[in-house]
Design an enzyme around this catalytic site. Structure first.
Site, PDB file in Angstrom:
ATOM      1  CE  LYS B  12      -3.596   2.112   2.771  1.00 50.56           C
ATOM      2  NZ  LYS B  12      -3.052   3.226   2.726  1.00 50.56           N
ATOM      3  CE  LYS B  17       5.117   0.750  -2.516  1.00 53.00           C
ATOM      4  NZ  LYS B  17       4.159   1.366  -1.827  1.00 53.00           N
ATOM      5  CE  LYS B  43       6.036   9.512  -3.157  1.00 47.96           C
ATOM      6  NZ  LYS B  43       5.105   8.533  -3.251  1.00 47.96           N
ATOM      7  CG  ASP B 128      -3.372  -2.046  -4.245  1.00 53.77           C
ATOM      8  OD1 ASP B 128      -2.868  -3.320  -4.828  1.00 53.77           O
ATOM      9  OD2 ASP B 128      -4.443  -2.041  -3.677  1.00 53.77           O
TER      10      ASP B 128
END
Ligand code: SF4
Lengths: 371, 264
Positions: B12, B17, B43, B128
């Site tokens: 998510k 991450k 980003k 996701d």
């Protein structure tokens, strides 16, 4: 209708193209395709023959990722400077619509003093008439057409879709294209019928500019009948009401009627406007029932499958279409002879006079030989 | 050494991450592995802590400018030689990020020789699996195994479960679940259970520690700025496990009811 759910597997004209043609009928000077440079290429070029400029924002990989806002603003300025248009259309494509392009914003940003009709459309619609509808909705919003004309067009579209589902190219999952019957033989047959003193009806029920060529079939049949001394045996019907339709469509009707007049051809029955081919069937049916039910044959050109068989059933039917996929459905309807005018479309774009048809030419030639 | 690990980390959005990926990359580099990290987030900050807080030009930036992209334009050396690549993407709300990943991955595949020379390549994929673009690294044959990052909260687990469903669909095995703790109650227990029930196991439990944030704010990985911290140990252990791991499973996603029960 249970055949509504069949999935048609042969490629069809797309809604994007349908929107382009509608913009043309609204008399835009420039149509901008917002998307990949190759989209709708063939029709875009054809439309240029018809006197409007069709350009593209030519989105590439980078455009698909980053969007095409700036490209659209730029091209709006560019076409305005280059062509000084009075009305501009912008048409979406699959690519720009899938990535969620907003077309209103760039149009506002470009801030031209020319009205712009934006059509958010892609090619993924079951009925390509959606493209027409979207274009008309935008034209209504932009004040280019009024509510009454919009409703009229909307009704015609629904009927056009029904006609295709009933007996047209959307009536079967797959229809193999066909060239139809041999023109020479069918020409002989018409001459034979006339010589025998049989009485016939010509019915031109054409779609917009295709009328320029289908009208030639009406002309040829009349010329031949006259040569054989049977001019009075022919009754002519055509959907060339000059008071109906979008601006360009009315103009086509005027041009065709002028040519008919010059050739001394008498149109006995006007059966609707050049955009009314999907609904003219009822008028035709009624006319035949009331006045011509004892006629022997009918030469139908344009969109023959839009005409009900109820009162035609007793006649020998010769029909002329420009759709190679229309042959089988017409035969199934009971039309004895079905002819296809190949390449009709490219030849009828950008013209304002009746264009010679292959079948018309054949009929004239065969008539010369048999006199 | 000659290992050829090609992994993707899913999870998510906002679950951590990028910090996990960059710290694992740094830990592996510490061990002498040749490592590359490919950030697939618009980003473009997956590798920023390996580059001392500096941003690098992204593949899509160059593509947008019409540059004929070469490997040296987009692959940059960071901490201990970790090769850093950022895919980039459009501004939020315009264009198509999924398509961006596809185009960038294809470009990278074409121009990068070092892609084949790496011991470990980590794809840091955003959020996701929402469209084809997000599985492009897998579909284009660049990823061999996947890890899913989650916390013990319901939403991240829900996403993790969904990702497992997606992985099974595209026939990609799951190598393990990593828990990035949010300090919620019974967290380790919940995630361990979740991992077991989908047929996998919990690879690491990364505690929630302020030091991770602090290093990140300074533009560094924990491995570089706080190598002696407790959490650095955890990353180091996780890195070792990843490099040694050779088993994976096709995950079996749970149904919604079971998932909810699990987090109660
Ligand atoms: S897929 Fe759609 S956008 Fe692409 S060329 Fe065809 S009609 Fe145009």
């Amino acid at each position: 209708m249970d055949n509504k759910n069949i999935s048609i597997i042969h490629p069809r004209p797309s809604s994007i193209v349908a929107a382009l043609y509608t913009l043309r009928d609204l008399n835009v000077d420039v149509a901008i395709l917002h998307g990949p440079p190759g989209c709708s290429f063939k029709h875009a070029r054809l439309l240029e023959e018809d006197g409007i400029h069709v350009v593209t924002t030519a989105l590439d990989e980078s455009g698909f990722v980053f969007g095409g806002h700036d490209a659209l603003v730029n091209i709006l300025h560019k076409v305005n400077d280059m062509f000084h248009p009075k009305l501009i259309g912008v048409v979406g494509t699959c690519a720009s619509m899938i990535i969620g392009e907003e077309m209103r914003e760039p149009v506002m940003e470009a801030n031209l003093d020319v009205p712009v009709i934006e059509v958010e459309v892609h090619a993924g619609y079951r009925n390509n008439t959606k493209g027409v509808l979207f274009a008309l909705e935008s034209a209504l919003d932009a004040g280019i057409i009024d509510r009454e004309e919009f409703s009229r067009q909307q009704h015609l579209l629904e009927e056009a879709t029904n006609v295709e589902l009933r007996h047209g190219a959307a009536s079967k999952e797959y229809l193999a294209p066909s060239r139809g019957d041999v023109k020479y033989k069918v020409a002989q047959r018409i001459i034979e019928l006339l010589k025998e003193g049989k009485r016939g009806i010509t019915i031109m029920n054409a779609k917009k500019e295709t009328g320029y060529m289908f009208a030639d079939i009406t002309l040829a049949v009349n010329e031949v009948a006259e040569k054989l001394g049977k001019a009075d045996n022919i009754i002519n019907m055509s959907n060339t009401d000059v008071g109906l339709g979008l601006p360009r469509v009315r103009h086509h009707a005027e041009c065709i009627m002028k040519d008919f007049e010059e050739k001394g051809l008498n149109v006995h029955e006007i059966i609707g406007g050049l955009d009314e081919y999907p609904v003219a069937g009822a008028t035709i049916d009624k006319l035949i029932e009331e006045k011509y039910s004892d006629y022997d044959f009918a030469v139908i050109s344009g969109v023959p499958h839009a005409i009900p068989m109820d009162h035609l059933a007793g006649m020998e039917i010769i029909s002329v279409t420009n759709g190679p996929r229309q042959v089988l459905p017409l035969k199934e309807l009971g039309h004895e002879h079905v002819l296809v005018e190949i390449d009709l479309h490219p030849k009828t774009l950008g013209v304002n006079h009746i264009v010679e048809s292959e079948f018309g030419a054949t009929l004239r030639e065969v008539a010369k030989e048999s006199l | 050494m000659n290992v050829h690990k090609r992994i993707a980390i899913y999870g998510k959005g906002g679950i951590g991450k990028s910090s996990t990926a960059s710290n694992v990359a740094a830990a592996c580099a510490d061990e002498g592995y040749k490592v590359m990290i490919i950030g697939c987030d618009p980003k473009s900050d997956s590798s920023i802590t390996l580059l001392g807080g500096k941003r690098i030009p992204t593949i899509l930036d160059l593509l947008r400018d019409g540059v004929d992209v070469k490997e040296e334009d987009v692959v940059f050396k960071g901490y201990k030689g970790v090769q850093c690549v950022e895919v980039g993407g459009p501004e939020p709300g315009i264009g198509c990020a999924g398509r961006g990943i596809i185009v960038a991955i294809q470009t990278l595949k074409k121009i990068s020789r070092s892609l084949n020379e790496m011991d470990l390549i980590i794809y840091d994929v955003p959020g996701d699996i929402v469209c084809g673009g997000f599985v492009a690294p897998i579909r284009k044959g660049l990823v061999k195994e996947a890890y899913v990052l989650t916390s013990g909260e319901y939403m991240p687990l829900y996403a993790a479960n969904n990702i497992c469903r997606g992985l099974a669909k595209i026939n990609t095995p799951l190598s393990g679940i990593i828990c990035n703790s949010r300090s919620v109650s019974r967290e380790e227990e919940i995630v361990t259970k979740f991992a077991a029930e989908i047929g996998s196991e919990l690879m690491a439990f990364i505690p929630k520690e302020q030091i991770v944030q602090d290093c990140e704010r300074d533009g560094f990985s924990v491995m570089e700025k706080a190598p002696d911290s407790n959490v650095a140990q955890v990353y180091r252990k996780l890195a070792r496990t990843i490099m040694e791991r050779d088993s994976s499973v096709m995950p079996e996603a749970l149904d919604d009811d079971r998932l909810r029960e699990l987090t109660k």
